[in-house]
Write an enzyme that holds these catalytic residues in place. Sequence first.
Site, PDB file in Angstrom:
ATOM      1  N   THR A  46      -5.269   0.206   2.937  1.00 58.87           N
ATOM      2  CA  THR A  46      -4.535   1.000   1.951  1.00 58.87           C
ATOM      3  C   THR A  46      -5.034   0.659   0.557  1.00 58.87           C
ATOM      4  O   THR A  46      -5.249  -0.512   0.230  1.00 58.87           O
ATOM      5  CB  THR A  46      -3.019   0.736   2.033  1.00 58.87           C
ATOM      6  OG1 THR A  46      -2.532   1.175   3.306  1.00 58.87           O
ATOM      7  CG2 THR A  46      -2.271   1.492   0.946  1.00 58.87           C
TER       8      THR A  46
ATOM      9  N   PHE B 266      -4.238   0.627  -3.390  1.00 54.88           N
ATOM     10  CA  PHE B 266      -3.135   0.590  -4.344  1.00 54.88           C
ATOM     11  C   PHE B 266      -3.682   0.681  -5.761  1.00 54.88           C
ATOM     12  O   PHE B 266      -4.816   0.260  -6.026  1.00 54.88           O
ATOM     13  CB  PHE B 266      -2.348  -0.721  -4.228  1.00 54.88           C
ATOM     14  CG  PHE B 266      -1.605  -0.901  -2.934  1.00 54.88           C
ATOM     15  CD1 PHE B 266      -0.248  -0.622  -2.841  1.00 54.88           C
ATOM     16  CD2 PHE B 266      -2.255  -1.395  -1.806  1.00 54.88           C
ATOM     17  CE1 PHE B 266       0.439  -0.803  -1.658  1.00 54.88           C
ATOM     18  CE2 PHE B 266      -1.578  -1.575  -0.615  1.00 54.88           C
ATOM     19  CZ  PHE B 266      -0.222  -1.282  -0.538  1.00 54.88           C
TER      20      PHE B 266
END
Length: 277
Positions: free
Chosen positions: A172, A174
């Site tokens: 992921t 960010f």
Amino acid sequence: MTSQIAFQGELGAYSHQACYQARPDMEALPCRTFEDAIERVRRGQAQLAMLPVENSTYGRVADIHSLMPQSGLHIIEEIFLRIQINLLAVPGSTLKQIKKAMSHTVLLGQCRSFLTRNGIHRITGPDTAGSARQISEFADPTIGALASELAAEIYGLNVLAKNIEDHGNNTTRFLVMAREPNTARRGNNHMITTFVFKVRNIPAALYKAMGGFATNGVNMTKLESYMVGGTFSATQFYADIEGHPEDPAVHRALEELKYFTTTLKILGVYPAHDMRK
């Protein structure tokens, strides 16, 4: 007073882990929604916000691209976090005892092979950290949670199995947001510039707008469109490019882009993360 970094979710969430990885010296501040995390920074109640924007398996995070341009905040850093999923349970429980596992529906789908192989039934929970908290409260040795090792530490759970995800490259991305921009830095590899724009209502406007990046040799790593204002005719584009607005080639490309757009807003200029290699 301890500096705080706000994130959406409960303590032990993967966003919390990203906060700890990026700013171990700051206090992580859990928030109910992405809007709440942004508002904490806008009001000065937190210095930074950690926002997930995309996952290598499931694509972009809903609502984030539309929230960022209106937030008044600026991107100052990007973080890539490998999502390592673990089976957690109350102390004393064993893998053979686990009959059910609770987590966010996305994580349950990412561990299908492991759960099927071990005959574990899937239960949809509120989110990863929330599921870990509930398992701790249930104190039932037959129910586990799929979450981070950080969640295990926070809620007093044991890790029965590590890295049980089906795909080992689940990551992921960010973005760290702040009230003030920081454009003075230069990354060890290269810089990333993120911006949003709307094209003028002329034939082939997007094609012509993108031409400036090609002719100036500027690499565009992301271009996404999404509707704004609840209408099918109003489309905004979100883009990442390699380089700094002060680089001659990037400067020329952005100047050309302005000619074909009605709005252009730079959201942040920040060093490229090492994982981009």
